[in-house]
Design a protein around this motif. Sequence first.
Motif, PDB file in Angstrom:
ATOM      1  N   ILE A 471      12.782  13.250 -35.728  1.00  0.00           N
ATOM      2  CA  ILE A 471      12.719  13.079 -37.187  1.00  0.00           C
ATOM      3  C   ILE A 471      12.639  14.451 -37.854  1.00  0.00           C
ATOM      4  O   ILE A 471      11.774  15.266 -37.533  1.00  0.00           O
ATOM      5  CB  ILE A 471      11.492  12.226 -37.591  1.00  0.00           C
ATOM      6  CG1 ILE A 471      11.581  10.840 -36.936  1.00  0.00           C
ATOM      7  CG2 ILE A 471      11.389  12.100 -39.114  1.00  0.00           C
ATOM      8  CD1 ILE A 471      10.358   9.971 -37.162  1.00  0.00           C
ATOM      9  N   GLU A 472      13.588  14.705 -38.778  1.00  0.00           N
ATOM     10  CA  GLU A 472      13.595  15.946 -39.556  1.00  0.00           C
ATOM     11  C   GLU A 472      13.658  15.610 -41.038  1.00  0.00           C
ATOM     12  O   GLU A 472      14.527  14.824 -41.467  1.00  0.00           O
ATOM     13  CB  GLU A 472      14.799  16.815 -39.163  1.00  0.00           C
ATOM     14  CG  GLU A 472      14.724  17.348 -37.738  1.00  0.00           C
ATOM     15  CD  GLU A 472      15.928  18.210 -37.383  1.00  0.00           C
ATOM     16  OE1 GLU A 472      16.816  18.350 -38.255  1.00  0.00           O
ATOM     17  OE2 GLU A 472      15.980  18.721 -36.245  1.00  0.00           O
ATOM     18  N   ASP A 473      12.716  16.153 -41.794  1.00  0.00           N
ATOM     19  CA  ASP A 473      12.644  15.896 -43.235  1.00  0.00           C
ATOM     20  C   ASP A 473      12.544  14.408 -43.524  1.00  0.00           C
ATOM     21  O   ASP A 473      13.155  13.873 -44.476  1.00  0.00           O
ATOM     22  CB  ASP A 473      13.853  16.496 -43.970  1.00  0.00           C
ATOM     23  CG  ASP A 473      13.938  18.003 -43.785  1.00  0.00           C
ATOM     24  OD1 ASP A 473      12.868  18.650 -43.730  1.00  0.00           O
ATOM     25  OD2 ASP A 473      15.068  18.525 -43.681  1.00  0.00           O
ATOM     26  N   GLY A 474      11.827  13.689 -42.654  1.00  0.00           N
ATOM     27  CA  GLY A 474      11.602  12.267 -42.861  1.00  0.00           C
ATOM     28  C   GLY A 474      12.775  11.393 -42.476  1.00  0.00           C
ATOM     29  O   GLY A 474      12.743  10.174 -42.690  1.00  0.00           O
ATOM     30  N   VAL A 475      13.860  12.010 -41.906  1.00  0.00           N
ATOM     31  CA  VAL A 475      15.065  11.244 -41.553  1.00  0.00           C
ATOM     32  C   VAL A 475      15.260  11.277 -40.031  1.00  0.00           C
ATOM     33  O   VAL A 475      15.144  12.332 -39.396  1.00  0.00           O
ATOM     34  CB  VAL A 475      16.322  11.828 -42.240  1.00  0.00           C
ATOM     35  CG1 VAL A 475      17.573  11.047 -41.830  1.00  0.00           C
ATOM     36  CG2 VAL A 475      16.134  11.807 -43.742  1.00  0.00           C
ATOM     37  N   LYS A 477      17.264  11.595 -36.867  1.00  0.00           N
ATOM     38  CA  LYS A 477      18.535  12.227 -36.504  1.00  0.00           C
ATOM     39  C   LYS A 477      19.279  11.347 -35.496  1.00  0.00           C
ATOM     40  O   LYS A 477      18.674  10.795 -34.573  1.00  0.00           O
ATOM     41  CB  LYS A 477      18.289  13.614 -35.894  1.00  0.00           C
ATOM     42  CG  LYS A 477      17.493  14.563 -36.785  1.00  0.00           C
ATOM     43  CD  LYS A 477      18.254  14.945 -38.033  1.00  0.00           C
ATOM     44  CE  LYS A 477      19.419  15.853 -37.734  1.00  0.00           C
ATOM     45  NZ  LYS A 477      20.125  16.314 -38.953  1.00  0.00           N
ATOM     46  N   THR A 478      20.583  11.226 -35.671  1.00  0.00           N
ATOM     47  CA  THR A 478      21.395  10.387 -34.776  1.00  0.00           C
ATOM     48  C   THR A 478      22.557  11.178 -34.192  1.00  0.00           C
ATOM     49  O   THR A 478      22.940  12.232 -34.710  1.00  0.00           O
ATOM     50  CB  THR A 478      21.958   9.164 -35.543  1.00  0.00           C
ATOM     51  OG1 THR A 478      22.767   9.653 -36.623  1.00  0.00           O
ATOM     52  CG2 THR A 478      20.837   8.284 -36.068  1.00  0.00           C
ATOM     53  N   ASP A 479      23.118  10.656 -33.078  1.00  0.00           N
ATOM     54  CA  ASP A 479      24.296  11.277 -32.478  1.00  0.00           C
ATOM     55  C   ASP A 479      25.554  10.690 -33.106  1.00  0.00           C
ATOM     56  O   ASP A 479      25.472   9.907 -34.079  1.00  0.00           O
ATOM     57  CB  ASP A 479      24.289  11.093 -30.955  1.00  0.00           C
ATOM     58  CG  ASP A 479      24.268   9.624 -30.543  1.00  0.00           C
ATOM     59  OD1 ASP A 479      24.643   8.756 -31.368  1.00  0.00           O
ATOM     60  OD2 ASP A 479      23.864   9.329 -29.387  1.00  0.00           O
ATOM     61  N   LYS A 480      26.742  11.021 -32.574  1.00  0.00           N
ATOM     62  CA  LYS A 480      28.018  10.566 -33.148  1.00  0.00           C
ATOM     63  C   LYS A 480      28.176   9.053 -33.086  1.00  0.00           C
ATOM     64  O   LYS A 480      28.915   8.466 -33.879  1.00  0.00           O
ATOM     65  CB  LYS A 480      29.177  11.246 -32.423  1.00  0.00           C
ATOM     66  CG  LYS A 480      29.241  12.748 -32.679  1.00  0.00           C
ATOM     67  CD  LYS A 480      30.394  13.386 -31.909  1.00  0.00           C
ATOM     68  CE  LYS A 480      30.452  14.886 -32.172  1.00  0.00           C
ATOM     69  NZ  LYS A 480      31.545  15.545 -31.400  1.00  0.00           N
ATOM     70  N   GLY A 482      25.756   7.013 -33.567  1.00  0.00           N
ATOM     71  CA  GLY A 482      24.755   6.399 -34.441  1.00  0.00           C
ATOM     72  C   GLY A 482      23.439   6.103 -33.748  1.00  0.00           C
ATOM     73  O   GLY A 482      22.548   5.491 -34.352  1.00  0.00           O
ATOM     74  N   ASN A 483      23.304   6.542 -32.488  1.00  0.00           N
ATOM     75  CA  ASN A 483      22.053   6.322 -31.762  1.00  0.00           C
ATOM     76  C   ASN A 483      21.046   7.408 -32.097  1.00  0.00           C
ATOM     77  O   ASN A 483      21.406   8.574 -32.288  1.00  0.00           O
ATOM     78  CB  ASN A 483      22.304   6.328 -30.257  1.00  0.00           C
ATOM     79  CG  ASN A 483      23.266   5.243 -29.829  1.00  0.00           C
ATOM     80  OD1 ASN A 483      23.147   4.094 -30.261  1.00  0.00           O
ATOM     81  ND2 ASN A 483      24.227   5.595 -28.984  1.00  0.00           N
ATOM     82  N   ALA A 484      19.792   7.026 -32.171  1.00  0.00           N
ATOM     83  CA  ALA A 484      18.729   7.989 -32.482  1.00  0.00           C
ATOM     84  C   ALA A 484      18.649   9.053 -31.397  1.00  0.00           C
ATOM     85  O   ALA A 484      18.703   8.752 -30.205  1.00  0.00           O
ATOM     86  CB  ALA A 484      17.396   7.262 -32.608  1.00  0.00           C
ATOM     87  N   LYS A 485      18.551  10.312 -31.822  1.00  0.00           N
ATOM     88  CA  LYS A 485      18.363  11.397 -30.862  1.00  0.00           C
ATOM     89  C   LYS A 485      16.904  11.444 -30.422  1.00  0.00           C
ATOM     90  O   LYS A 485      16.001  11.241 -31.246  1.00  0.00           O
ATOM     91  CB  LYS A 485      18.746  12.736 -31.494  1.00  0.00           C
ATOM     92  CG  LYS A 485      20.225  12.942 -31.688  1.00  0.00           C
ATOM     93  CD  LYS A 485      20.491  14.346 -32.229  1.00  0.00           C
ATOM     94  CE  LYS A 485      21.989  14.629 -32.367  1.00  0.00           C
ATOM     95  NZ  LYS A 485      22.230  16.004 -32.870  1.00  0.00           N
ATOM     96  N   PRO A 486      16.658  11.729 -29.144  1.00  0.00           N
ATOM     97  CA  PRO A 486      15.266  11.792 -28.684  1.00  0.00           C
ATOM     98  C   PRO A 486      14.606  13.107 -29.072  1.00  0.00           C
ATOM     99  O   PRO A 486      15.244  14.159 -29.104  1.00  0.00           O
ATOM    100  CB  PRO A 486      15.394  11.689 -27.161  1.00  0.00           C
ATOM    101  CG  PRO A 486      16.744  12.239 -26.846  1.00  0.00           C
ATOM    102  CD  PRO A 486      17.621  11.882 -28.026  1.00  0.00           C
ATOM    103  N   ASP A 487      13.339  13.039 -29.370  1.00  0.00           N
ATOM    104  CA  ASP A 487      12.530  14.232 -29.635  1.00  0.00           C
ATOM    105  C   ASP A 487      11.917  14.653 -28.288  1.00  0.00           C
ATOM    106  O   ASP A 487      10.972  14.035 -27.795  1.00  0.00           O
ATOM    107  CB  ASP A 487      11.428  13.892 -30.649  1.00  0.00           C
ATOM    108  CG  ASP A 487      10.624  15.119 -31.059  1.00  0.00           C
ATOM    109  OD1 ASP A 487      10.689  16.137 -30.331  1.00  0.00           O
ATOM    110  OD2 ASP A 487       9.928  15.056 -32.088  1.00  0.00           O
ATOM    111  N   THR A 488      12.484  15.707 -27.696  1.00  0.00           N
ATOM    112  CA  THR A 488      12.052  16.102 -26.350  1.00  0.00           C
ATOM    113  C   THR A 488      10.583  16.518 -26.307  1.00  0.00           C
ATOM    114  O   THR A 488       9.944  16.426 -25.259  1.00  0.00           O
ATOM    115  CB  THR A 488      12.929  17.254 -25.814  1.00  0.00           C
ATOM    116  OG1 THR A 488      12.883  18.336 -26.749  1.00  0.00           O
ATOM    117  CG2 THR A 488      14.367  16.794 -25.620  1.00  0.00           C
ATOM    118  N   SER A 489      10.047  16.960 -27.445  1.00  0.00           N
ATOM    119  CA  SER A 489       8.635  17.361 -27.470  1.00  0.00           C
ATOM    120  C   SER A 489       7.704  16.155 -27.340  1.00  0.00           C
ATOM    121  O   SER A 489       6.530  16.309 -27.001  1.00  0.00           O
ATOM    122  CB  SER A 489       8.318  18.130 -28.754  1.00  0.00           C
ATOM    123  OG  SER A 489       8.411  17.286 -29.886  1.00  0.00           O
TER     124      SER A 489
END
Length: 568
Positions: A471-475, A477-480, A482-489
Motif C-alpha cells: 500500500i502506497e499513499d493509501g492505495v 499497488k497492483t501488477d499488470k 490487476g493482482n495486488a503486489k505483495p509487501d515483502t516487508s
Amino acid sequence: MEKQNLSSLIWSTADDVLRGMFKPSEYGRIILPFVVLRRLDCVLEPQKDKAFELHEKYKKKLKDFNQVIQSQLNLPFFNVSKFDLLRIKSDPNNVYKNFNNYIQGFSKNVLDIIENFQIDPLVTKLNKNKKLYLLIDKFTEFDLHPSKIDNHQMGSLYEELLRKFSEISNEESGDHFTPRDIVKLLVSFVFGGDKENLQGKGKIRSVYDCCCGTGGMLTIGKEWIKENINKDLKVELFGQELNDVTYAICKSDFLMSDENPENIQGPLSSLSEDQFPERKFDYMITNPPFGVSWKSDEDFVKQEAKDSNGRFSVGTPRTSDGSLLFLQHLIHKMEVSSSRIGIVFNGSPLFTGDAGSGESEIRKWIIENDWLECIVSLPDRMFFNTGITTYVWIVTNKKSPDRKGKVQLIDGTSFSIPMRKNLGAKSKIISEEQIQQLFEIYQNNEENEFCKIYPNSFFGYTKVVVEQPLIEDGVVKTDKQGNAKPDTSKRDSERVLLSESIDEYYNREVKPHLPDSWMDRSKDKIGYEINFNKYFYKFTPLRSLEDISHELKSLDDSIKNLLKGMND
C-alpha cells in the motif's frame, strides 16, 4: 588393578620423567605408544628368543621370511630384534641405537601402527635430554600381559588415558570414545532388537563403525552379542578412524585380540576418503563428533552430492555441524532390507534447519522412507567433555510390521544414577538395570509416561508463505494483471502440519487477523523436525495467589518474631 588406578599410576610415572621437557598436553603422544609397545612386549615375551632364532636362520635363505616366522610362532605379529624394552635397559650406553633396532624388528603390520604414533622426533628429544632410558625403565615396571590385563580392561585403560590427556589439553575427548554405559545401551537396542537374525549356527554378521576411535564400541558390541544372544555367531568387525593416535591404538588392540586389523582403516575421513566404498554391512554403530565442522571435507562432499546415486544427494547440512553426513554415509551402506544402525547425536539433528534446508531434507528423506525406528533421549552430563543432552537414534530398513509407518520416542532423561566421583563433565551413569528397563520400554512398543509413538507424517509440516498487499499513499499497488503486489516487508510464513488442511488452517488462524492477506502456494516447502522436549513436556500449574500470599505472610510473621526476640 582398576583401570583408573593404573592409568593414574602410568600418568604420574611418566610425569616424573617428562615434566619440564614436554608440556602436559604433549604427554599423550609419548605415553600411549609406550603403553602399546609394553603391551606388545608382554604378549611376545614367551617366544621372544624363538623369533630371534628363526630370523637368524631364515634371513639369508628367504627373501620374505615373515610368513614362515608368523606360522611357526602361531602369532599374527612378531619382533625379530634381540631387544625388547626390558633388554634395552641392559645396555645403558646404547639405548637410542638399540631402541631403533627394536622398533625395526617388528613385523610390518606393527610398524604400520607405530608409524601413525609419529614417535621418532619425540624419542630423539628424550634421548638428547638423557631421559629415554629412564622412561623405558619406568614402563617395564608395568605388567600388561593379557593374563593380568584382559583386552576389555586394556581398552578401558586406553580410553581413560585419552580422557586424561584430552582434559589437560582441552581437546574434545568425545571425539575419541563413548562412555561404556552409553555403548551398552546402544548395542542392546541395535542387536537386542534383532535377535532372530543373530541366532542359529553357521551365520556370519558384519558390524561397522565409521568413527571407531579406539574400537571400544565395536568390541563391546561383539561381546554383547556373544553374551546375550549367540556365542557361536561369527562377528566380523570393521572400522575407520580419522585421528592417527586412536587409529593406531585401535589397530594394535585388534592385532592383539584375534580380530582382523586389516578391517580397521585410517587415519582418514570416512566422508571424503571412505575405505569401504562398495561394502554393505549388517549392523552399524557409531558416535560421530558433536557439532564439528566438515569444512575440510566440503569440496568432496558437495561434488558427491551432485551424483544422484551418491551418499549426499538428498542434501547437506550447514558446514558447522557434519553429524547428519555420517548418518547419510551409514544409510548408504545398508544391506538391502536387512540392516540396523545405532548412532549417538546431540540435539541439533532433531530440529536444526527450516523447511527446504539440508538438515530438514535429510530428516524428510529418512522419515518418508520409513527408516527411523526409535529415538532415545539420554540424561544430561553423560559424556566426559560435555554436559548436554544426547540422543540415540535407531535407523533400519527392516522394521517389524507393528512398527511400520511409525516412530517410537523414549524419554530416558531420568534413567541415571549419580557417580561417586565425576570424570570431567560426566557425573551420571546409566546402570545395567536401567539399560534393561529402557530396552523393555523399547521392546514393548507401547505408549506410557516414558514412551510416545507417532505416525511418520506427525513430524512433517508445510511452510506456507503469507503475503499482504503493498500500500502506497493509501492505495493498493497492483501488477499488470490487476493482482495486488505483495509487501515483502510484511511477508510471513506459517507452519501447517501435514495432517491438517492448509486452507482450513489459514481460514481459522490467519484470515480473521489479516483479512487482506493471501497465501502464495507456489512457495510451499515441506519440512520435518522432531521437537522431542515438546512431546514429553509436563505442565506444572502455577501456584495460586492465595498460596503465595499465605507463604509471604508466614515469612513476614517469622521475621517479626526474630526482630522481637533480638529487641528483647
